[in-house]
Each structure stands twice: as C-alpha cells, then as structure tokens.
Scaffold this active site. Sequence first.
Site, short mmCIF file in Angstrom:
data_model
loop_
_atom_site.label_atom_id
_atom_site.label_comp_id
_atom_site.label_asym_id
_atom_site.label_seq_id
_atom_site.Cartn_x
_atom_site.Cartn_y
_atom_site.Cartn_z
N LYS A 1 0.83 -1.21 0.00
CA LYS A 1 0.00 0.00 0.00
C LYS A 1 0.86 1.25 0.00
CE LYS A 1 -4.54 -1.42 1.38
NZ LYS A 1 -5.68 -1.26 2.29
N LYS B 1 -4.37 -11.49 -7.06
CA LYS B 1 -5.60 -11.56 -6.27
C LYS B 1 -6.74 -10.73 -6.86
CE LYS B 1 -6.21 -9.16 -2.45
NZ LYS B 1 -6.18 -8.57 -1.10
N LYS C 1 -11.04 -5.70 -4.66
CA LYS C 1 -12.28 -4.92 -4.78
C LYS C 1 -12.04 -3.51 -5.28
CE LYS C 1 -13.23 -5.03 0.03
NZ LYS C 1 -12.21 -4.56 0.99
P1 TYM Z 1 -10.65 -6.90 3.09
O1 TYM Z 1 -11.73 -5.89 3.21
O2 TYM Z 1 -9.53 -6.63 2.18
O3 TYM Z 1 -11.26 -8.30 2.69
C1 TYM Z 1 -12.32 -8.90 3.42
C2 TYM Z 1 -12.13 -10.39 3.50
O4 TYM Z 1 -12.10 -10.98 2.19
C3 TYM Z 1 -10.92 -11.76 2.03
N1 TYM Z 1 -10.50 -11.62 0.63
C4 TYM Z 1 -10.33 -12.63 -0.21
N2 TYM Z 1 -10.44 -13.96 -0.06
C5 TYM Z 1 -10.20 -14.74 -1.14
N3 TYM Z 1 -9.84 -14.24 -2.35
C6 TYM Z 1 -9.71 -12.91 -2.55
N4 TYM Z 1 -9.38 -12.43 -3.74
C7 TYM Z 1 -9.95 -12.04 -1.46
N5 TYM Z 1 -9.91 -10.69 -1.31
C8 TYM Z 1 -10.24 -10.45 -0.02
C9 TYM Z 1 -9.91 -11.15 2.98
O5 TYM Z 1 -8.91 -12.07 3.32
C10 TYM Z 1 -10.79 -10.78 4.15
O6 TYM Z 1 -11.02 -11.90 4.97
N6 TYM Z 1 -7.99 -6.04 7.19
C11 TYM Z 1 -9.17 -6.69 6.70
C12 TYM Z 1 -10.44 -6.26 7.41
C13 TYM Z 1 -10.39 -6.39 8.90
C14 TYM Z 1 -10.45 -7.59 9.64
C15 TYM Z 1 -10.36 -7.20 11.00
C16 TYM Z 1 -10.55 -8.93 9.29
C17 TYM Z 1 -10.27 -5.36 9.76
N7 TYM Z 1 -10.24 -5.86 11.04
C18 TYM Z 1 -10.37 -8.15 12.02
C19 TYM Z 1 -10.58 -9.87 10.33
C20 TYM Z 1 -10.48 -9.47 11.67
C21 TYM Z 1 -9.32 -6.37 5.23
O7 TYM Z 1 -8.86 -5.36 4.75
O8 TYM Z 1 -10.09 -7.24 4.55
#
Ligand code: TYM
Length: 333
Positions: A115, A197, A200
């Site tokens: 990032k 990957k 979004k």
């Molecule tokens: P974020 O918003 O990037 O993604 C949300 C969840 O989706 C999963 N994910 C994927 N899994 C499979 N293939 C993909 N292409 C893919 N893209 C995203 C991510 O692994 C995630 O589980 N930091 C976290 C949000 C967060 C969080 C937390 C998660 C904040 N606090 C506490 C767990 C516990 C994030 O940015 O996820």
Amino acid sequence: MEDKKKIILSGIQPTGVITLGNYIGAVKNWKQMQEQFDCIYFIADLHALTVKREPQEFRQTALGFFAQYLAMGLDPEKSILYFQSHVHQHAELQWILNCNTYVGETARMTQFKDKSQKHADNINMGLMDYPVLMAADILLFQTDLVPVGIDQKQHLELARDIAIRFNNRYGETFTVPDAYIPNLGAKINSLQDPTSKMSKSDPDPNAYVSVIDDEATIIKKFKRAVTDSGNEICVREDKPGISNLITIYAAIEDKSVSEVESEFSSCSGYGAFKLAVGEAVAAKFRPIREDYQRYVKDKGYLEQVAKSGAERAAYLAEKTLRKVKKRVGLISF
Ligand code: TYM
C-alpha cells in the site's frame, strides 16, 4: 456443564465493492459459522480511512456494504453486526496495543509495503498502524477464530504475537486467536490477471465480480475471463486461469475440485466452461442482489440493526477494555 461456544470475529473494509473473492474467501464461511458459534461481524470503516476517501461516497459505500451483509445472509438474530467506528473501544484498545507493538513489526507487513507503494503520496501513520487496529478488533472480544482469506494471514500472526506478548507481560488477558482460512478459495484471483488476487478496488471492473452485479454483467465478465492455452479443464500450475475458474465453481457449488474436473472432463471447450461458471455465480448472487435492493432502501431498518449491534458489541468490548486498563496500571475509581 455446557461448553462455551467459540467466538468468531471478522470484518470487511468498505471500499469499492464486495467481490466474489470476499464472498468465497470470507463471507461464505461467516454465514455457516453463525449456526454454531457466537459471531461478530463488522464493517471495518476505520481501517478504510487509511486511504483518502470522498466523505459522501464513503458513507454510501459503508451503508451499502452493511445492507450487503444482511443480503448475503448474515443474520442480526444470530450474529452481532455493526460499524467499527460506532464502538469506540476498538480505537482505545489500539492505543494500548500500540504501546506494546514495535515499529519494526508493522513496517515489515507485506500489505503495508504494497500500500505504501500504491499510495506513495499518502503513507500516513494509520497505514502502518493498520494491523494493530486489526489486532484490537480481534482481541477486544476474546475471539477464538478469525475467518479470513490468505492475504490476512500475516496480520493474524501479528495479532497473535501481540496477545502472547501482552499476556506474558501483564498476566493472562487475551484469548490467543487462530486464523480460519478455507482450504478451497482462500485466494480467488482476478478474472483478467489470474496470477494476482481479485481485488475490490481494481480499476478494471472486468477483473472482479461484485455480489450485486446483475446476471448479464456477471456472465459477460466470465465470458471475458482470461484463460490459458490448451483445452483441458483441470487445476494445474501452468493453468492459472482455468484453475481459478475451477476453484470458483467448486466453492460456489459446494463441490470438490476433482468433482468439478470430472464434471467438465468432456466439456467442448473453455467457452462452454466459462459460461457454466458464470451462470452458477449469477444464480448464486441473484437472491443477494434482490435482497440488497430491498435492504438498502430501508435506512430505518439498517440503522436499527447497526445500533443494536453496536450496543451489544460495546458491552462485550468494555469488559475486555476494563480488564486491560487495570492490567497496565491505569487508575479506575
Ligand atoms: P478486506 O476488506 O480486504 O477483505 C475482506 C475479507 O475478504 C478476504 N479476501 C479474499 N479472499 C479470497 N480471495 C480474494 N481475492 C480475497 N480478497 C479479499 C480477505 O482475506 C478478508 O477476509 N484487514 C481486513 C479487514 C479487517 C479484519 C479485521 C478482518 C479489519 N479488522 C479483524 C478480520 C479481523 C481487510 O482489509 O479485509
């Protein structure tokens, strides 16, 4: 005595759209876990502030994501659903954890490095401190299991390290959490570049599918999906495109990879296979899109669910926070 139910917690940052990757890697499991465990799912809106947002658009995205949580089957009768920013204990615990985390630990996180490169003009403190807020999210609720995709594994390991260090320094305070990473679909790849990957916030909308895309759009995106040379439909290292599509189909249809490989062993070509995957995803997402359209119009209901979720979360969070403050020696009267 009855066994205490495990505590599950996870969240999504409200940026861009909720993708097929988020659905398969995370939310699909969240939904199943509601039936067995005590689940807490929030919108990670504070995390999303690490990148510059246009306030009005950000508010709308966050509310839309909350409506999508409900539409994807997260049930406020079974789980606690809320916005992270509505429970001040997240940020408060983060401060105390900050004082127990080393700069070197956060600076080496892969996501921070990525990032920082992507947003070179805005390498703010929040970007680096992001995983400590994530640790606070998790540790605040004495979480046992955190269902996430593989990209969050490193952050989970840091949360564990912080919990263990704190417990050693101040006495048993936090449950040390485990990551729950699915065997199938922990990393769904981009439809346009199947070696990276599905993200979004990808600038190319053909690279991802949103859970609220309409059927024609979903099918069109799969028809355009980049595939490999040859015509065999199997998971193989030199076939990232087809392997990704097989994984998607298997996860959506709740089948194993080998079942999918044999189902399509006599398929006439990649075109027909891509269409079949697109149709399966479109069918799975149709009710989500329809329910989303209903929920998103009902602001009163969304507000009611979010407020009651935040109250329940704050009650639980405060219990841990009070204990933590006492442990580190802050005065309480
Ligand atoms: P974020 O918003 O990037 O993604 C949300 C969840 O989706 C999963 N994910 C994927 N899994 C499979 N293939 C993909 N292409 C893919 N893209 C995203 C991510 O692994 C995630 O589980 N930091 C976290 C949000 C967060 C969080 C937390 C998660 C904040 N606090 C506490 C767990 C516990 C994030 O940015 O996820």
